[in-house]
Structure formats: structure tokens, C-alpha cells
Scaffold this motif. Sequence first.
Motif, PDB file in Angstrom:
ATOM      1  N   ASP A  74       5.359  -4.083  -1.209  1.00 29.02           N
ATOM      2  CA  ASP A  74       6.298  -3.340  -0.221  1.00 29.02           C
ATOM      3  C   ASP A  74       7.363  -2.920  -0.648  1.00 29.02           C
ATOM      4  N   ARG A  75       8.387  -3.466  -1.220  1.00 27.64           N
ATOM      5  CA  ARG A  75       9.496  -3.215  -1.824  1.00 27.64           C
ATOM      6  C   ARG A  75       9.585  -2.172  -2.959  1.00 27.64           C
ATOM      7  N   PHE A  80       1.369   4.539   0.360  1.00 29.00           N
ATOM      8  CA  PHE A  80       0.385   3.437   0.777  1.00 29.00           C
ATOM      9  C   PHE A  80      -0.790   4.430   1.293  1.00 29.00           C
ATOM     10  N   VAL A  96      -1.086   0.367  -2.520  1.00 31.28           N
ATOM     11  CA  VAL A  96       0.160   0.845  -2.680  1.00 31.28           C
ATOM     12  C   VAL A  96       0.079   1.493  -4.029  1.00 31.28           C
ATOM     13  N   LYS A 225       1.855  -1.789   5.747  1.00 29.74           N
ATOM     14  CA  LYS A 225       2.478  -2.264   4.572  1.00 29.74           C
ATOM     15  C   LYS A 225       1.804  -3.681   4.355  1.00 29.74           C
ATOM     16  N   SER A 227       3.028  -6.983   3.841  1.00 30.97           N
ATOM     17  CA  SER A 227       3.688  -8.323   4.165  1.00 30.97           C
ATOM     18  C   SER A 227       3.566  -8.308   5.562  1.00 30.97           C
ATOM     19  N   THR A 232      10.141  -6.923   4.836  1.00 30.11           N
ATOM     20  CA  THR A 232      10.035  -5.560   4.375  1.00 30.11           C
ATOM     21  C   THR A 232       9.603  -4.644   5.415  1.00 30.11           C
ATOM     22  N   VAL A 234       8.119  -0.293   6.583  1.00 26.53           N
ATOM     23  CA  VAL A 234       6.920   0.850   6.019  1.00 26.53           C
ATOM     24  C   VAL A 234       7.853   1.779   5.358  1.00 26.53           C
TER      25      VAL A 234
END
Length: 623
Positions: A74-75, A80, A96, A225, A227, A232, A234
Motif C-alpha cells: 500500500d505504501r 491499484f 498494485v 488497498k 491492508s 495505510t 488508498v
Amino acid sequence: MFETEYDVIVVGAGHAGSEAAAAAANLGCSTLLVTMNLQNIAQMSCNPAMGGIAKGQIVREIDALGGYSGIVSDRSAIQFKMLNKSKGPAMWSPRVQSDRMRFAEEWRLLLEQTNNLDFYQEMVSGLVVEKGEIKGVKTSLGIVIKAKTVVLTNGTFLNGLIHIGEKQFGGGRAGEKAATGITEQLIDLGFEAGRMKTGTPPRVDGRSLDYSKMIEQPGDEQPEKFSYSNLTSVLKNQKACHMTYTSEQVHDLLREGFDRSPMFNGSIKSLGPRYCPSIEDKINRFADKDRHQLFVEPEGWNTVEVYVNGFSTSLPEDVQFKALRSVVGFENVKFFRPGYAIEYDYFPPTQLTHTLETKIVSGLFFAGQINGTTGYEEAASQGLMAGINAAQKVKEQESFILNRSEAYIGVLIDDLITKGTEEPYRMFTSRAEYRTLLRQDNADFRLTPKGHEIGLASDDRMKRMEEKQSRSEAFVQFFKKTSVTPEEINPILEEKKSSPINQSGKLFKLFSRPQIVLDDIKDLDKIASYIKEHDLDKEVLEQTEIQVKYSGYIEKEKNNADKLTRLENVKIPANFDYSKLKSLSYEAREKMSKIRPATVSQASRISGVSPSDISVLLVYMGR
């Protein structure tokens, strides 16, 4: 630090090693992560992406258990996509596109912030084994570091050999040397070893491409996302990928180099991944196709480096270059580096138990490509499970095992240790018999309680999961209890070409109709006021819709899974002598003696073991 006896030593810091080290350390074990280059922790050696079909489910399962892959993905995401959205929810798979440099940096930072975790940069060239038990590792400098358990996650580095055309050189990845010594020692200890192959495409300069000639591939309009945590958020901005195609001209240019291809001239003898073939393999196997898709994937937010997905190759660099310049949009392409193939050692995973501990050496665990798998996600999930089980062994606590009806991770490990693999193993939704239960949306419901119980998933994660579950269940009950009149619902039913009703009916039954989705009815006063009053977010709405619309399928699959679980509960003693069961087929006796299944259910999945063999086993065991 060299005088310390560590609880867990993890060898290798790829996706498997990073998850293994984090899990063991977070479970309170003194852990050492040893790798040949600390600058290359969690490198994305191949494509800059996480997730995809079935792989996205695995990343969400890792996250639900308390692993880090979902958070890092996510980070470091630049785009996505939820794949297969046109199909049922069992097939939905998050993916992603990642910023390669940020991905590795996020992993490094997370690991450095993890208590109980030490780092050391050097090659591990051997293991210290006494009387069938692991006692530590030995480095290339001759340093012995003691440990109660060791997790090997060597990736493609064990005697790695890189091929570009007729050129060969040792290496575990472009620009990095191979690891030596471990394979030979393991063979001396009685392990079987084999060779596998994988490959990667050229990396090119994005400034030399003409994107106007390609088809843009944007991310989802409403990105989600990986997690389940609140660590985190979106994506607010996304970077586009692009798509183009090969052509007959490209194929002809590639064929000119076939006589110098290690794939065809005998230099490469090992098997590569069936579902990610090289471009030369594609045009050879699918000779009737006049073109193949190429996905043009940026390597990050600010870099010009581009990954040419679909053009994996080990052909000579001059052939690669000439052929790629004939692809639409690539007429002026400049290479950063050519594609290559790599051969490496692996150990058939039938030599492991469900915990990923080896049967020959107590306290020694294998995870990732050393087990014959391919893919970051498959590796990361094995690393997580090996790290957990190494910690559980040190703490003398019960092994942590997921069965096939609980997780794709359970399917993956069971497939590996029960059936083995002779080609790089990749996870697909079709490998799971209970994929309606193993959806990406409910991984937290399935696994966060288990992760929390062993101390890996935090209290905050458990609380968030319980809140989401209770809100979703309450909304389902609302649909079951609430009725609507024909006047309220018939205009919607008629618009969706669904039969109108003559008298009031429960929302649950009407919502279950295949033509009706939540978006069609969420503006009805009763539903709209409930959503507003309880402040329901997108996750709860999606979860509720799936529970209502697929309740029949889910219930049926749960019943089937319960039948499987009954056989999972019929344990087979570890030292069981199959030779005394004369009614077993010779093949069944031979294979069960080698694999040593832990349960009757696992025995039933061994290739060559028939239903009649299982009946014999059940009769003998008093069932």
C-alpha cells in the motif's frame, strides 16, 4: 553478537526472508537476518507489482495474520486494480503496481523498527548440524553463529547461473553473486535437490518510448488497498501503465536467434514457470498466434525505468534489442539492461512438514523459491509461516498450520508438501477447492483471530475486524427482517428486468436475485437511512452484499469443508508402518512412506493414492 545464541536465524532477505524475520521477531524471539547485501532487502527482482489472481488473496491473508507485505504494498503503490471484477467475488483479486525503490525502502524501514531483530551482511556458506538438529550457521568468513532454529530463504541464489544467449555467468540476480556451499552440504545430509529456471524481461528507458501509439491502462476509479489496518490509506493519485503487442515481424526477428537460445540449444535443462513463459517459448508453443500482449509498466513515481511485462527472454542481447525495436511504440527504445534467464537449486518440498520444517534436520525450515515456488506473494506467505513456526518451536508452543479450507496459504503449503512440484509452482484460484470461502474480502474474518491468538496480529487489528464483522452481520439481519412493499420495489425490479412482486416481501430474498445489486436498492428510504444511521463504510457494504447474494453457495461450501475437516482430524502416527497394510496398493505404500502424511485427509491428496487406499487406512484406524 557472534557469541549470542539466537532463537531464529533467517538466511536471505527477499520477500520470504523479510516476512520470516519480522514474524519471528514480533513473536518475541531474538532473530538475526543474514543476507549478502543489506542494500537489497526485499528487492522486486522481477516485475514491480504485488498481488494479482490468487496472489492478491495471499497478500491480504498475510496482512490479516499480522505480516507486513500488505502494508508495504500500500505504501509503495503507484496504481491499484481489482482484477476479475466482472466475475463472482471468489475471483476478485487485488493488484498494485509498485514503486520498486520505495517498496524495498519501506521493507527496510519496517524491519529496522522491529524489536528483537538484528542484521548481518555476509554469505552463509554452511549450516551447523549436530545429531540431526540445527545448531547455527557458518559464514564465508568462517564465523559460526549459533541458533535454535534456522530458516533458509535463498531465492534464486543457490548455485545461481545466469543465461543471456550463449553467455553464462554465476549470479543470483543481475549484478549479484551466487551463493555456494549450502546445496552440497544439504545433499550430504540426505536431502534431494533439483534445478529450476525463471526469467525476466529487459528493462528499458521510458523516455525512448512513444506512449501515444500504445493503449493506456489506468488504475481503478475508486481504488482500494491491501491492508485491513489503519496504517495505510488508498491512493489519491495513480500512474498509468500501457499496453502494446508483438507482431509477426517481431516473432520472425526473435526466431533468428533461436539457434543461440539457451532455451533451445540445450544450455538450460531445467523447467521454467509454465504460466509465465518466455517470449521465445510463447512463439514456439503458440505458433498459431500472430501477436502477444506486452504490458509497459513504470518502475516507480519518479524513475524513467520501465518493465516490459510479457517479454521475458534469455535470447542474445542483440536479438532482444532488434526484435523489441519492431514493437509498436518501441521503435526508438533504449535498453537499461537485457532480459536473462536464471537457473538455481531447489529442494523438492515433499521433504517438509506442514510447518515448513524439514523432516531430516530438526529446527531447519525452508521458505520461498528453495521450495520450488515462483512469485513474491507465494514466497512471502511461506516466509511468514516458517517464521511463525520457528518461533513456536523455540517457545515450545503448538505448531501454526492453516488447512485448505482456511486460506490460500494453506492450499499452497499442502500442495507443496503433499504433491511436490517439478516446475515452478504458482498459485491460482482454481487450485483451491473452497475458493468461495477464501475470498480477498474476508481474509481478516478468517485469519485475524488466528494471528491474534498467537500474538502476531495486534489488539487494534482484532478490534477493527470484530467491529467490521458485527456491523456486517447486523446489516445482513436488517435485510432478513425488513420488508418492502410492491410500490417501493417494483419500479426497480422492472427497470432491472426482474419479476415484480404482488405483496410485501423481505429485502433479503429480493436482494438475492442475480439481477439486483446493492447500488440498485441502496437509495430506498429504509436502506439509505440504515446506512446513514450506522455510518457504514465501503468494506461493510461490500461484505454484506456478498454474504446476502452468495449465502447459498457459501453455506454449501462450508458443509463440504466441514467434511474435509473431519478427515483432517484423523491423525496418522508419525512413525506409522505402511508396509504392514498389505491391502494398500504398492504405489500408495511407497508414496505414503516417503511423504509421511500427518492426516488421512492429506494422504488422500497424494498423487497415486486411490479412494480404496484411503478406505483401507480408515478401516485399519478404526473408522
